[in-house]
Each structure stands twice: as structure tokens, then as C-alpha cells.
Write a protein that holds these residues in place. Structure first.
Motif, PDB file in Angstrom:
ATOM      1  N   LEU A 191       0.828  -1.198   0.000  1.00 20.51           N
ATOM      2  CA  LEU A 191       0.000   0.000   0.000  1.00 20.51           C
ATOM      3  C   LEU A 191       0.871   1.259   0.000  1.00 20.51           C
ATOM      4  O   LEU A 191       0.612   2.210  -0.749  1.00 20.51           O
ATOM      5  N   VAL A 192       1.923   1.252   0.807  1.00 19.99           N
ATOM      6  CA  VAL A 192       2.826   2.403   0.876  1.00 19.99           C
ATOM      7  C   VAL A 192       3.553   2.576  -0.452  1.00 19.99           C
ATOM      8  O   VAL A 192       3.701   3.695  -0.958  1.00 19.99           O
ATOM      9  N   ARG A 193       3.995   1.472  -1.056  1.00 15.92           N
ATOM     10  CA  ARG A 193       4.669   1.563  -2.358  1.00 15.92           C
ATOM     11  C   ARG A 193       3.735   2.168  -3.406  1.00 15.92           C
ATOM     12  O   ARG A 193       4.165   2.968  -4.246  1.00 15.92           O
ATOM     13  N   GLY A 194       2.480   1.780  -3.379  1.00 17.98           N
ATOM     14  CA  GLY A 194       1.518   2.330  -4.327  1.00 17.98           C
ATOM     15  C   GLY A 194       1.322   3.825  -4.151  1.00 17.98           C
ATOM     16  O   GLY A 194       1.231   4.569  -5.129  1.00 17.98           O
ATOM     17  N   VAL A 195       1.266   4.292  -2.902  1.00 18.19           N
ATOM     18  CA  VAL A 195       1.103   5.726  -2.640  1.00 18.19           C
ATOM     19  C   VAL A 195       2.353   6.491  -3.054  1.00 18.19           C
ATOM     20  O   VAL A 195       2.262   7.578  -3.637  1.00 18.19           O
ATOM     21  N   VAL A 196       3.529   5.925  -2.792  1.00 18.73           N
ATOM     22  CA  VAL A 196       4.785   6.578  -3.178  1.00 18.73           C
ATOM     23  C   VAL A 196       4.845   6.700  -4.701  1.00 18.73           C
ATOM     24  O   VAL A 196       5.219   7.746  -5.240  1.00 18.73           O
ATOM     25  N   ALA A 197       4.450   5.647  -5.400  1.00 18.59           N
ATOM     26  CA  ALA A 197       4.438   5.697  -6.870  1.00 18.59           C
ATOM     27  C   ALA A 197       3.402   6.706  -7.364  1.00 18.59           C
ATOM     28  O   ALA A 197       3.619   7.395  -8.363  1.00 18.59           O
ATOM     29  N   GLY A 198       2.283   6.821  -6.673  1.00 19.36           N
ATOM     30  CA  GLY A 198       1.230   7.752  -7.058  1.00 19.36           C
ATOM     31  C   GLY A 198       1.615   9.210  -6.866  1.00 19.36           C
ATOM     32  O   GLY A 198       1.084  10.089  -7.540  1.00 19.36           O
ATOM     33  N   LEU A 199       2.522   9.475  -5.932  1.00 18.97           N
ATOM     34  CA  LEU A 199       2.956  10.859  -5.713  1.00 18.97           C
ATOM     35  C   LEU A 199       3.806  11.360  -6.870  1.00 18.97           C
ATOM     36  O   LEU A 199       3.858  12.554  -7.137  1.00 18.97           O
ATOM     37  N   GLY A 200       4.499  10.450  -7.563  1.00 17.28           N
ATOM     38  CA  GLY A 200       5.234  10.813  -8.767  1.00 17.28           C
ATOM     39  C   GLY A 200       6.569  11.483  -8.525  1.00 17.28           C
ATOM     40  O   GLY A 200       7.294  11.752  -9.473  1.00 17.28           O
ATOM     41  N   GLU A 201       6.922  11.759  -7.317  1.00 17.55           N
ATOM     42  CA  GLU A 201       8.217  12.383  -7.050  1.00 17.55           C
ATOM     43  C   GLU A 201       9.303  11.309  -7.051  1.00 17.55           C
ATOM     44  O   GLU A 201       9.039  10.145  -6.768  1.00 17.55           O
ATOM     45  N   GLU A 202      10.534  11.743  -7.351  1.00 17.30           N
ATOM     46  CA  GLU A 202      11.643  10.786  -7.363  1.00 17.30           C
ATOM     47  C   GLU A 202      11.911  10.262  -5.959  1.00 17.30           C
ATOM     48  O   GLU A 202      12.048   9.064  -5.745  1.00 17.30           O
ATOM     49  N   LYS A 203      11.989  11.175  -5.017  1.00 17.52           N
ATOM     50  CA  LYS A 203      12.186  10.779  -3.618  1.00 17.52           C
ATOM     51  C   LYS A 203      11.238  11.616  -2.765  1.00 17.52           C
ATOM     52  O   LYS A 203      11.584  12.707  -2.318  1.00 17.52           O
ATOM     53  N   PRO A 204      10.016  11.108  -2.536  1.00 21.58           N
ATOM     54  CA  PRO A 204       9.038  11.892  -1.767  1.00 21.58           C
ATOM     55  C   PRO A 204       9.436  11.992  -0.296  1.00 21.58           C
ATOM     56  O   PRO A 204      10.111  11.110   0.251  1.00 21.58           O
ATOM     57  N   ARG A 205       8.996  13.090   0.322  1.00 23.28           N
ATOM     58  CA  ARG A 205       9.271  13.271   1.740  1.00 23.28           C
ATOM     59  C   ARG A 205       8.345  12.369   2.547  1.00 23.28           C
ATOM     60  O   ARG A 205       7.216  12.076   2.147  1.00 23.28           O
ATOM     61  N   MET A 206       8.827  11.944   3.681  1.00 23.57           N
ATOM     62  CA  MET A 206       8.060  11.040   4.538  1.00 23.57           C
ATOM     63  C   MET A 206       6.745  11.676   4.977  1.00 23.57           C
ATOM     64  O   MET A 206       5.711  11.018   5.014  1.00 23.57           O
ATOM     65  N   GLY A 207       6.757  12.947   5.286  1.00 23.22           N
ATOM     66  CA  GLY A 207       5.553  13.644   5.737  1.00 23.22           C
ATOM     67  C   GLY A 207       4.472  13.675   4.665  1.00 23.22           C
ATOM     68  O   GLY A 207       3.285  13.527   4.959  1.00 23.22           O
ATOM     69  N   ASP A 208       4.891  13.866   3.396  1.00 28.71           N
ATOM     70  CA  ASP A 208       3.920  13.875   2.303  1.00 28.71           C
ATOM     71  C   ASP A 208       3.269  12.508   2.138  1.00 28.71           C
ATOM     72  O   ASP A 208       2.069  12.400   1.885  1.00 28.71           O
ATOM     73  N   VAL A 209       4.060  11.454   2.262  1.00 22.75           N
ATOM     74  CA  VAL A 209       3.535  10.095   2.126  1.00 22.75           C
ATOM     75  C   VAL A 209       2.571   9.787   3.272  1.00 22.75           C
ATOM     76  O   VAL A 209       1.478   9.248   3.055  1.00 22.75           O
ATOM     77  N   MET A 210       2.947  10.142   4.494  1.00 19.97           N
ATOM     78  CA  MET A 210       2.083   9.894   5.657  1.00 19.97           C
ATOM     79  C   MET A 210       0.773  10.666   5.514  1.00 19.97           C
ATOM     80  O   MET A 210      -0.301  10.149   5.810  1.00 19.97           O
ATOM     81  N   LYS A 211       0.866  11.915   5.016  1.00 20.55           N
ATOM     82  CA  LYS A 211      -0.335  12.733   4.834  1.00 20.55           C
ATOM     83  C   LYS A 211      -1.274  12.093   3.816  1.00 20.55           C
ATOM     84  O   LYS A 211      -2.491  12.037   4.013  1.00 20.55           O
ATOM     85  N   ALA A 212      -0.707  11.597   2.722  1.00 21.10           N
ATOM     86  CA  ALA A 212      -1.523  10.968   1.683  1.00 21.10           C
ATOM     87  C   ALA A 212      -2.155   9.674   2.190  1.00 21.10           C
ATOM     88  O   ALA A 212      -3.302   9.356   1.844  1.00 21.10           O
ATOM     89  N   LEU A 213      -1.439   8.930   3.008  1.00 14.03           N
ATOM     90  CA  LEU A 213      -1.955   7.658   3.525  1.00 14.03           C
ATOM     91  C   LEU A 213      -3.074   7.868   4.542  1.00 14.03           C
ATOM     92  O   LEU A 213      -4.083   7.162   4.522  1.00 14.03           O
ATOM     93  N   VAL A 242      10.464   2.299   2.914  1.00 15.41           N
ATOM     94  CA  VAL A 242      10.143   2.365   1.489  1.00 15.41           C
ATOM     95  C   VAL A 242      10.734   3.610   0.844  1.00 15.41           C
ATOM     96  O   VAL A 242      11.265   3.551  -0.272  1.00 15.41           O
ATOM     97  N   THR A 243      10.638   4.747   1.525  1.00 11.83           N
ATOM     98  CA  THR A 243      11.135   5.991   0.944  1.00 11.83           C
ATOM     99  C   THR A 243      12.649   6.136   1.085  1.00 11.83           C
ATOM    100  O   THR A 243      13.260   6.959   0.404  1.00 11.83           O
ATOM    101  N   GLY A 244      13.245   5.359   1.960  1.00 16.47           N
ATOM    102  CA  GLY A 244      14.685   5.460   2.182  1.00 16.47           C
ATOM    103  C   GLY A 244      15.074   6.674   2.980  1.00 16.47           C
ATOM    104  O   GLY A 244      16.207   7.152   2.920  1.00 16.47           O
ATOM    105  N   ALA A 245      14.149   7.210   3.734  1.00 17.31           N
ATOM    106  CA  ALA A 245      14.416   8.409   4.537  1.00 17.31           C
ATOM    107  C   ALA A 245      15.196   8.081   5.784  1.00 17.31           C
ATOM    108  O   ALA A 245      15.253   7.019   6.282  1.00 17.31           O
TER     109      ALA A 245
END
Length: 195
Positions: A146-168, A192-195
Motif C-alpha cells: 500500500l505504501v509503495r503504491g502511494v509513493v508511486a502515485g505521488l510521482g516524485e523521485e524521492k518523496p518526503r516522509m511527511g507527504d507520504v504519511m499525509k496521503a496515507l 520504502v522511501t529510504g528516509a
């Protein structure tokens, strides 16, 4: 002394214009307690109904658990983040189960078997409500996907952790209505994000 008004006073009252007489009671504003509020989560309604049943049955362990859970939801309703869903209520019940498990371990190390049995009974009641809640629980590989899908959906090369958490965790997001430990979710997002 007579409690009836004299005829002279009664006549004066009747001669006054209607606007000067005692005004009739009018309701200009009425409080509506439940009309504006959203309906309570089904699990909360079940807890309230079971509280009455536990009182009648004199089930001390269940009564203690239900009173604590209802008290915690009431306290949460007075904060900026009230419990409005079954997922939030299940999260609260899990938190109480963890606290009871810690207390049980402390009592066991102190040799208080009576209190160990009491805490074990409360944990069993809490787990019964969590299991019967119908709230979907995500963990492990399903959460990673699920997290991988959201990270791919954001479209950024390396999304910030806060943006991913907000979207989830957004309302209507992929985790809306699902029970997830936020600590585990943060760990998976970081992985997943490598942060």
C-alpha cells in the motif's frame, strides 16, 4: 390574608395593552445535542449497550473495561481529535490492552497472582471487542504494498516522509477506516522511501 388578587388589580391587568402584559414564553434558541453531531460509531454503541448488560450480570472484568473505554472516548471527545470511527475506537482498545499487558507483567514479577488474573481477564475482554469490531487490520507485506503504491502515485523521485504519511492518513485515503499502528506505518514509510 387572601392569595387571590383583588378585583381592582385584576381589572387593571386586563385593561393593559397586550404588549405590556407578561410575555408568553418563547423559545428563541434551543439546544440540540444530537442533531448536529454525527452518529456514534457502531462499536461505541455496542460498548454502551454491553455496559448495561455487564452491570446486570455483575461481570466485574467486563464492567471495568467498558467503563474505562467509555471514559477514554468521552475524554477524547473533548479534545481536538475526538474518536469518530470504529478504527479510532479499536486503536484505543489496543492501547488499553497493551497497558493491561504491561501491568500484568509487572504484577507477575511482583508475585501478585490475584492482580495478574484480573489483568488477564481484562485483556481477554479487550481482545474480544477488537476481534469482533469488523475493522480491517493491515500489517506486514500488505502495508508495504500500500505504501509503495502511494509513493508511486505521488510521482516524485524521492518523496518526503511527511507527504507520504499525509496521503496515507488523509480522510478518504487508502488507510481510512483501517486499523494500523502509526509507529509501524512510520517505520514502513521510512523503509520504502529510504528516509
Amino acid at each position: 390574608m387572601s392569595l387571590r388578587p383583588s378585583t381592582r388589580i385584576a381589572a387593571n391587568l386586563l385593561q393593559r395593552p397586550r404588549s405590556l402584559r407578561t410575555p408568553a414564553l418563547t423559545l428563541t434558541s434551543a439546544r440540540t445535542y444530537s442533531a448536529d453531531a454525527a452518529p456514534a460509531p457502531p462499536l461505541l454503541q455496542k460498548l454502551k449497550a454491553d455496559l448495561k448488560t455487564a452491570m446486570r450480570a455483575k461481570d466485574a472484568a467486563r464492567l471495568s473495561v467498558l467503563r474505562a473505554a467509555l471514559s477514554a472516548t468521552l475524554n477524547a471527545s473533548k479534545t481536538s481529535t475526538p474518536i469518530t470511527t470504529d478504527a479510532g475506537l479499536v486503536s484505543l482498545l489496543r492501547k488499553q490492552a497493551r497497558a493491561s499487558a504491561e501491568a500484568r507483567d509487572e504484577f507477575a514479577s511482583a508475585g501478585r497472582e490475584d492482580l495478574v488474573a484480573k489483568e488477564a481477564a481484562q485483556i481477554a475482554v479487550l481482545e474480544e471487542y477488537v476481534a469482533g469490531s469488523g475493522v480491517e487490520e493491515l500489517g506486514g507485506e500488505a502495508l508495504k504494498e500500500l505504501v509503495r503504491g502511494v509513493v508511486a502515485g505521488l510521482g516524485e523521485e524521492k518523496p518526503r516522509m511527511g507527504d507520504v504519511m499525509k496521503a496515507l492518513l488523509a480522510a478518504g485515503g487508502p488507510l481510512d477506516g483501517k486499523n494500523v499502528e502509526k509507529v509501524e506505518l512510520a517505520r514502513v514509510v521510512k523503509e520504502v522511501t529510504g528516509a
